[in-house]
Write an enzyme that holds these catalytic residues in place. Structure first.
Site, PDB file in Angstrom:
ATOM      1  N   ASP A  54     106.585  82.552 -23.424  1.00 19.73           N
ATOM      2  CA  ASP A  54     105.414  83.288 -22.960  1.00 19.73           C
ATOM      3  C   ASP A  54     105.523  84.683 -23.552  1.00 19.73           C
ATOM      4  O   ASP A  54     106.455  85.432 -23.221  1.00 19.73           O
ATOM      5  CB  ASP A  54     105.408  83.340 -21.429  1.00 19.73           C
ATOM      6  CG  ASP A  54     104.245  84.121 -20.852  1.00 19.73           C
ATOM      7  OD1 ASP A  54     103.522  84.809 -21.621  1.00 19.73           O
ATOM      8  OD2 ASP A  54     104.058  84.083 -19.617  1.00 19.73           O
ATOM      9  N   TYR A 146      87.933  91.720 -26.411  1.00 21.96           N
ATOM     10  CA  TYR A 146      88.563  90.981 -27.507  1.00 21.96           C
ATOM     11  C   TYR A 146      88.609  91.826 -28.780  1.00 21.96           C
ATOM     12  O   TYR A 146      89.635  91.903 -29.458  1.00 21.96           O
ATOM     13  CB  TYR A 146      87.795  89.684 -27.749  1.00 21.96           C
ATOM     14  CG  TYR A 146      88.375  88.804 -28.821  1.00 21.96           C
ATOM     15  CD1 TYR A 146      89.556  88.107 -28.604  1.00 21.96           C
ATOM     16  CD2 TYR A 146      87.732  88.650 -30.053  1.00 21.96           C
ATOM     17  CE1 TYR A 146      90.090  87.283 -29.593  1.00 21.96           C
ATOM     18  CE2 TYR A 146      88.258  87.838 -31.036  1.00 21.96           C
ATOM     19  CZ  TYR A 146      89.443  87.151 -30.800  1.00 21.96           C
ATOM     20  OH  TYR A 146      89.976  86.341 -31.778  1.00 21.96           O
ATOM     21  N   THR A 181      87.764  75.940 -33.531  1.00 22.83           N
ATOM     22  CA  THR A 181      88.970  75.719 -32.743  1.00 22.83           C
ATOM     23  C   THR A 181      88.602  75.211 -31.350  1.00 22.83           C
ATOM     24  O   THR A 181      87.442  75.287 -30.934  1.00 22.83           O
ATOM     25  CB  THR A 181      89.757  77.026 -32.592  1.00 22.83           C
ATOM     26  OG1 THR A 181      88.943  77.972 -31.870  1.00 22.83           O
ATOM     27  CG2 THR A 181      90.136  77.596 -33.959  1.00 22.83           C
TER      28      THR A 181
END
Length: 252
Positions: A54, A146, A181
């Protein structure tokens, strides 16, 4: 594809799916031994090592790097690809979401690079490639958070390239356009009219389609490979011309 990366060890974060899986497969096809770091390592296929990491947890990052070195003998290539998306204008996400996405998309890259750096310094062919985005270089609607993280990735790439050039470590970024994706697939599934939304995304890119993961993987393979020995500190756009081109509408 061939043996350009023969004898080298590559780490790909977020390598169990999407762009990361395509990148891992391409590097392995070019001869590298590939380790994948992912929160879901069991989903990784056709790799030499898959490790539960992680990128927001420094202990798992350090342990993952140590395992790669112990089992594969070192690290020559690092592809910092792990990341998540975020939607909305500047009012859409609260502080917790800002911190969460920033921690994965930006600080996560710093954690993995920091842990890998001593081993990259020992490599005669050290290269780092960070996954940025068209969102770093063009203003896209409903992508404030983002875009902020991917802009930071691009700036961090340049700074890292400057810091480590004298050590023989090249650092570049790949800037994909909208890629086909699973994440984009999930966004389309949530749209009121998925077909219309997909058509709009395709039309936004001058070449008229989504970017394929394999096209991004090809760019990464070039940037980390021996043919790019004089290339460092750049962001390579793989976006169908979205950032640079201003085409006339058809028929005009």
């Amino acid at each position: 594809m061939g043996d350009e990366l023969q004898g080298l060890v590559a780490v790909v974060t977020g390598g169990a799916s999407g762009l990361g899986a395509a990148i891992a497969a391409r590097l392995r096809a070019d001869g590298a031994r590939v380790a994948v770091f992912d929160v879901n390592p069991d989903a990784a296929t056709d790799v030499d090592l898959a490790v539960a990491v992680d990128v927001t947890d420094d202990a798992t990052v350090v342990a993952g790097v140590a395992r790669v070195v112990a089992e594969l003998g070192g690290i020559d290539i690092l592809v910092n690809n792990a990341g998540i998306g975020a939607q909305g204008d500047v009012t859409a996400n609260g502080d917790d979401e800002w911190h969460r996405v920033w921690d994965i998309n930006v600080v996560g890259m710093a954690r993995v690079t920091r842990a890998a750096l001593p081993h990259l310094r020992r490599s005669p062919a050290a290269a780092v490639c960070n996954t940025s985005s068209i969102a770093a270089t063009a203003g896209l609607p409903e992508r404030v958070l983002y875009s902020a993280t991917k802009g930071a990735v691009l700036s961090m790439t340049r700074a890292m390239a400057a810091d480590h050039l004298a050590e023989g470590i090249r650092v570049n970024a790949v800037n994909p356009g909208t890629a086909d994706t699973p994440w984009i697939g999930r966004l389309l599934d949530k749209a009121d009219d998925p077909a219309a939304e997909r058509a709009a995304l395709e039309a936004r890119q001058p070449h008229g389609r989504l970017v394929s993961p394999d096209e991004v993987a090809d760019a990464v393979a070039y940037l980390v490979g021996p043919r790019a020995r004089s290339t460092t500190g750049i962001g390579l756009a793989v976006d169908g011309g979205m950032h640079e081109l201003r085409l006339r509408p058809p028929g005009r």
